[in-house]
Design an enzyme around this catalytic site. Sequence first.
Site, PDB file in Angstrom:
ATOM      1  N   ILE A   1       0.872  -1.179   0.000  1.00  0.00           N
ATOM      2  CA  ILE A   1       0.000   0.000   0.000  1.00  0.00           C
ATOM      3  C   ILE A   1       0.908   1.229   0.000  1.00  0.00           C
ATOM      4  O   ILE A   1       1.727   1.395   0.901  1.00  0.00           O
ATOM      5  CB  ILE A   1      -0.914   0.029   1.234  1.00  0.00           C
ATOM      6  CG1 ILE A   1      -1.808  -1.212   1.288  1.00  0.00           C
ATOM      7  CG2 ILE A   1      -1.768   1.301   1.234  1.00  0.00           C
ATOM      8  CD1 ILE A   1      -2.623  -1.324   2.561  1.00  0.00           C
ATOM      9  N   LYS A   2       0.756   2.089  -0.982  1.00  0.00           N
ATOM     10  CA  LYS A   2       1.627   3.274  -1.067  1.00  0.00           C
ATOM     11  C   LYS A   2       1.011   4.387  -0.216  1.00  0.00           C
ATOM     12  O   LYS A   2       0.439   5.361  -0.711  1.00  0.00           O
ATOM     13  CB  LYS A   2       1.823   3.700  -2.527  1.00  0.00           C
ATOM     14  CG  LYS A   2       3.065   4.547  -2.751  1.00  0.00           C
ATOM     15  CD  LYS A   2       3.389   4.656  -4.223  1.00  0.00           C
ATOM     16  CE  LYS A   2       4.535   5.609  -4.502  1.00  0.00           C
ATOM     17  NZ  LYS A   2       5.815   5.165  -3.902  1.00  0.00           N
ATOM     18  N   CYS A   3       1.153   4.187   1.087  1.00  0.00           N
ATOM     19  CA  CYS A   3       0.537   5.059   2.087  1.00  0.00           C
ATOM     20  C   CYS A   3       1.583   6.013   2.668  1.00  0.00           C
ATOM     21  O   CYS A   3       2.714   5.611   2.930  1.00  0.00           O
ATOM     22  CB  CYS A   3      -0.067   4.184   3.184  1.00  0.00           C
ATOM     23  SG  CYS A   3      -0.592   5.066   4.657  1.00  0.00           S
TER      24      CYS A   3
END
Length: 304
Positions: free
Chosen positions: A154-156
């Site tokens: 997840i590119k959080c």
Amino acid sequence: MSTAQFAYLNGQIVPWNDAKVHVFAPVAKYGVGVFEGIRGYWNEEAQQMYLFRLAEHLDRFAFSQKAMRFDQGPSREELTEALVRLCRANAFRTTVHIRMMTFIDGPGDIGATGPVGTAITALPRQSAQQSIQGASAQISSWMRMPDNVMPARIKCNANYHNARLAVMQAQRDGYDVAFLLNSRGKLAEAPATCVFIVRDGQLITPSGTNDILESITRQTVVELARRYFELHTAERDVDRTELILAEEVFHCGTGAEIMPVTSVDRIPVGNGQPGIITQRLIGIYRAIVTGKDGAYASWRTPVF
């Protein structure tokens, strides 16, 4: 700070200094946002900017929002239009790095799923000098966070605190980049980039189950190596000591592109110079992203 005049915020092209979010919003309090880094490559001969692999970035962007349980944000079509409008408004005639972000705005608490805000910025950014001379890497004492703690795929925004700690340590210890190991002691990735090694002429990279971001640049390198050089990439566990055994090491990502690593923990990689396979990949990668090589036209979205 920047030569950009405008940013995109919640449906509008606004002056750079007016792109603001309230300090009480969940994105400021808890880092509740997801983002994509996208490159726009300027081709002087064609007088055109190409957004590289925009469709794939939008796919991952949608996944990140879904995994974070965000309320519905702008559509793919709206985001594409906004990105093109922003690049045109800034009248860029150079290669740029774009950051597209959705975030939780408003006065909500840690569990809020809306309202969803959207921001896009673009700044001029050329290739790093290290792509020519090679970078020094440190095996970080910080561990890459596991999937069941903070999923790296997840590119959080908040995930990058893990990367920040490793970056600060590496810089203070006199290195250019940090390599993080996962909870099993296997190579994961570098902050904001993935890692490849070359052993016995074979290209090797940590598999997707090694707590890595499923990198679009990584996918691109695998495809270009197969098509142009008939090199198959093994995706598997990589031991720490393989970084010493390797003939070549490089790391890659949207911002970093493809960057040779010439030493790990002060031990030279190979002969201590950027390797031939790495250099060949850099050459073909740059030709593809700028459109100088016409292959993979579907990977390039024209702006003008």
